[in-house]
Design an enzyme around this catalytic site. Structure first.
Site, mmCIF file in Angstrom:
data_model
loop_
_atom_site.group_PDB
_atom_site.id
_atom_site.type_symbol
_atom_site.label_atom_id
_atom_site.label_comp_id
_atom_site.label_asym_id
_atom_site.label_seq_id
_atom_site.Cartn_x
_atom_site.Cartn_y
_atom_site.Cartn_z
ATOM 1 C CD GLU A 52 -102.939 73.302 106.836
ATOM 2 O OE1 GLU A 52 -102.376 74.148 105.644
ATOM 3 O OE2 GLU A 52 -103.849 74.227 106.928
ATOM 4 N NE ARG A 85 -107.573 73.401 110.096
ATOM 5 C CZ ARG A 85 -106.238 73.871 109.702
ATOM 6 N NH1 ARG A 85 -106.096 73.269 109.034
ATOM 7 N NH2 ARG A 85 -106.845 74.391 110.245
ATOM 8 C CE1 TYR A 118 -99.191 70.867 103.007
ATOM 9 C CE2 TYR A 118 -98.887 72.781 104.940
ATOM 10 C CZ TYR A 118 -99.703 72.020 103.576
ATOM 11 O OH TYR A 118 -101.146 71.982 104.446
ATOM 12 C CG HIS A 139 -106.715 79.320 108.111
ATOM 13 N ND1 HIS A 139 -106.541 77.710 108.060
ATOM 14 C CD2 HIS A 139 -105.449 80.064 107.366
ATOM 15 C CE1 HIS A 139 -106.016 77.449 107.083
ATOM 16 N NE2 HIS A 139 -105.453 78.521 106.588
ATOM 17 C CG ASN A 151 -101.122 72.693 110.022
ATOM 18 O OD1 ASN A 151 -102.335 71.459 110.039
ATOM 19 N ND2 ASN A 151 -101.858 74.046 109.819
ATOM 20 C CD GLU A 176 -99.568 75.864 108.637
ATOM 21 O OE1 GLU A 176 -99.410 77.316 108.059
ATOM 22 O OE2 GLU A 176 -99.540 75.237 108.066
HETATM 23 C C1 PNW Z 1 -100.218 76.212 105.110
HETATM 24 N N1 PNW Z 1 -93.756 77.660 104.963
HETATM 25 O O1 PNW Z 1 -99.477 77.671 105.233
HETATM 26 C C2 PNW Z 1 -101.940 76.854 105.466
HETATM 27 O O2 PNW Z 1 -102.646 76.738 106.622
HETATM 28 C C3 PNW Z 1 -103.076 76.616 104.396
HETATM 29 O O3 PNW Z 1 -103.456 78.135 104.107
HETATM 30 C C4 PNW Z 1 -101.712 76.883 103.133
HETATM 31 O O4 PNW Z 1 -102.185 76.874 101.735
HETATM 32 C C5 PNW Z 1 -100.981 75.532 103.277
HETATM 33 O O5 PNW Z 1 -100.691 75.481 103.982
HETATM 34 C C6 PNW Z 1 -100.314 75.492 101.624
HETATM 35 O O6 PNW Z 1 -99.201 76.735 101.656
HETATM 36 C C7 PNW Z 1 -98.622 77.529 105.308
HETATM 37 O O7 PNW Z 1 -92.959 78.351 104.050
HETATM 38 C C8 PNW Z 1 -96.832 78.614 104.199
HETATM 39 O O8 PNW Z 1 -93.287 76.753 105.965
HETATM 40 C C9 PNW Z 1 -96.240 78.747 104.402
HETATM 41 C C10 PNW Z 1 -95.128 77.777 104.948
HETATM 42 C C11 PNW Z 1 -95.666 76.459 105.509
HETATM 43 C C12 PNW Z 1 -97.048 76.501 105.508
#
Ligand code: PNW
Length: 441
Positions: free
Chosen positions: A350, A80, A290, A124, A288, A169
């Site tokens: 992601e 991707r 985290y 993006h 995505n 996102e």
């Molecule tokens: C994503 N938050 O961004 C993006 O899609 C990527 O480009 C980035 O490198 C990756 O996650 C890691 O950060 C985010 O603040 C940026 O919650 C900020 C957040 C979440 C995702």
């Protein structure tokens, strides 16, 4: 980390890695590329923690052959990447810059020759600066410009890209880019950023139609989600949790899956017919993930209807983000239970973590925390599949250490270490670990 063997994944499961254009390509002036809002933002003093820019980044624009070889070495079935709109249409409108498309044409052919499915994200976050100068995503016209750009890309690559992802996102682009100003274009509008949500969604829907007209490949969008962890048991805390959930988890997904905007977002600038365009069927929902977000009621008079609080009691990544793999299972079952029949198959577009990875005296990079992170999150995906959620792929963020937006070069998310002075790539121990997972498919 459990020592039990990783359970097998369904046949045909798509194993991949993700990147994005501005974070890896460099080549900022190459072959007619124009400036994007991220060039402008990164070159504005004070915006990026280490003062760096993506001018060179991983120099992937000139080293993509080496990077495709690294992917082939992983044995992944999909890659991707994102296409830089300012390479394809430097002015944001009008005829394509053929040299810009040539780059992606070669990349796609190299991927196919290596047996890797190209999965292309169209946006993006790197909006051509001339479109920002005309109002950017606050301007409804940008949605139409986006569909025109999607058409140009699909006309060239539509026979070979295997899955299209319209937007990455849109929530983060709205909230950090236009709500709080931490990302480009750096606007501080708080809830007045809502038109940015609607115009991105409209652009998505118009782009779906443009892609369908040119390409028989699947179409998706990549949303980020964060389950809410309530820190407090009062009615006010619960109301704060619901407000955050509506904003982060439902604002984009409800209209995409045919439910219109969630309560509280009646001010979106919707015109007749928009909601049908936005709800055009998609083939895959990109997720995505985290971490979850801790939420409690805000102080009296605070500007937002919730307060975000760091979650205690979990290991933390180098970004200080909590490591909560079970949050991914919870999220996947929540999507399944909430959207039911309207939910298409999911691919995790992601998943990954940043650590301060440093080569040792022998030049090796050991990142056991990343292995534990990915192991836990893959098991969470597998558990969600057992729960009945249709998950058909997993993409690690990211192949390479890269330029992490406002954090510059200070956060390393790669399976491959990059020395940003020499551009030497060194696979980390997590690279070998992921190769072994992928090899079991
Ligand atoms: C994503 N938050 O961004 C993006 O899609 C990527 O480009 C980035 O490198 C990756 O996650 C890691 O950060 C985010 O603040 C940026 O919650 C900020 C957040 C979440 C995702």
């Amino acid at each position: 980390m459990t020592t039990a063997p990783m359970p097998a994944f369904p046949a045909g499961f798509r194993w991949g890695v993700s990147t994005s254009a501005y974070q890896i390509e460099g080549g900022a002036d190459a072959d007619g590329r124009g400036p994007s809002i991220w060039d402008t933002f990164a070159h504005t003093p004070g915006r990026i923690v280490d003062g760096s820019t993506g001018d060179v980044a991983c120099d992937h624009y000139h080293r993509h052959g080496e990077d495709v070889a690294l992917m082939a070495g992983l044995g992944i079935s999909a890659y991707r990447f994102s296409i830089a709109w300012p390479r394809v249409q430097p002015g944001g409108t009008g005829a394509a810059n053929p040299a810009g498309l040539d780059f992606y044409d070669r990349l796609v052919d190299d991927l196919l020759a290596a047996g890797i499915d190209p999965v292309a994200t169209l946006f993006h976050w790197d909006l051509p600066q001339p479109l920002e100068d005309a109002g950017g995503w606050l301007n409804r016209d940008t949605a139409h410009r986006f569909a025109e750009y999607a058409d140009l890309v699909a006309a060239r690559l539509g026979d070979r890209v295997k899955l299209w992802i319209t937007l990455n996102e849109p929530f983060i682009h709205m909230s950090l880019g236009h709500g709080t100003g931490v990302h480009a274009p750096g606007r501080f509008l708080l809830f007045d950023a809502l038109p940015v949500a609607h115009h991105q969604l409209l652009g998505h829907g118009l782009a779906v139609a443009a892609l369908r007209a040119r390409s028989t490949s699947g179409v998706a969008i990549a949303n980020n989600y964060s389950p809410v962890r309530l820190l407090g048991g009062t009615d006010a805390d619960r109301a704060a949790g619901a407000a955050y959930d509506a904003l982060h988890n439902r604002l984009f997904t409800d209209p995409l899956l045919g439910r219109g905007y969630p309560p509280g977002f009646e001010d979106a600038p919707v015109r007749d017919g928009d909601l049908d365009i936005i709800a055009a069927p998609i083939d895959v929902l990109g997720v995505n993930y985290y971490n979850p977000t801790g939420i409690r009621a805000p102080e009296e008079g605070a500007p937002l209807p919730f307060e975000m609080v760091p979650l205690e009691g979990y290991p933390r990544t180098g970004f200080d983000w909590p490591v909560v793999p079970e949050g991914l299972r919870e999220l996947l079952t929540w999507l399944h239970d909430t959207y039911g029949e309207a939910l298409p198959p999911i691919q995790i577009t992601e998943s990954g973590c940043a650590y301060d990875d440093v080569p040792d005296a022998d030049g090796r990079v050991h990142d056991p925390e990343r292995i534990a992170y990915l192991d836990g999150h893959l098991r969470a995906v597998r558990a969600a599949i057992d729960d009945g959620v249709d998950v058909t792929g997993y993409f690690v963020w990211s192949l390479l250490d890269n330029w992490e937006w406002a954090e510059g070069f200070t956060k390393r998310f790669g399976l491959v270490h990059v020395d940003f002075d020499t551009q030497v790539r060194t696979p980390k121990s997590s690279y070998a670990w992921y190769r072994d997972q992928v090899g079991r498919r």
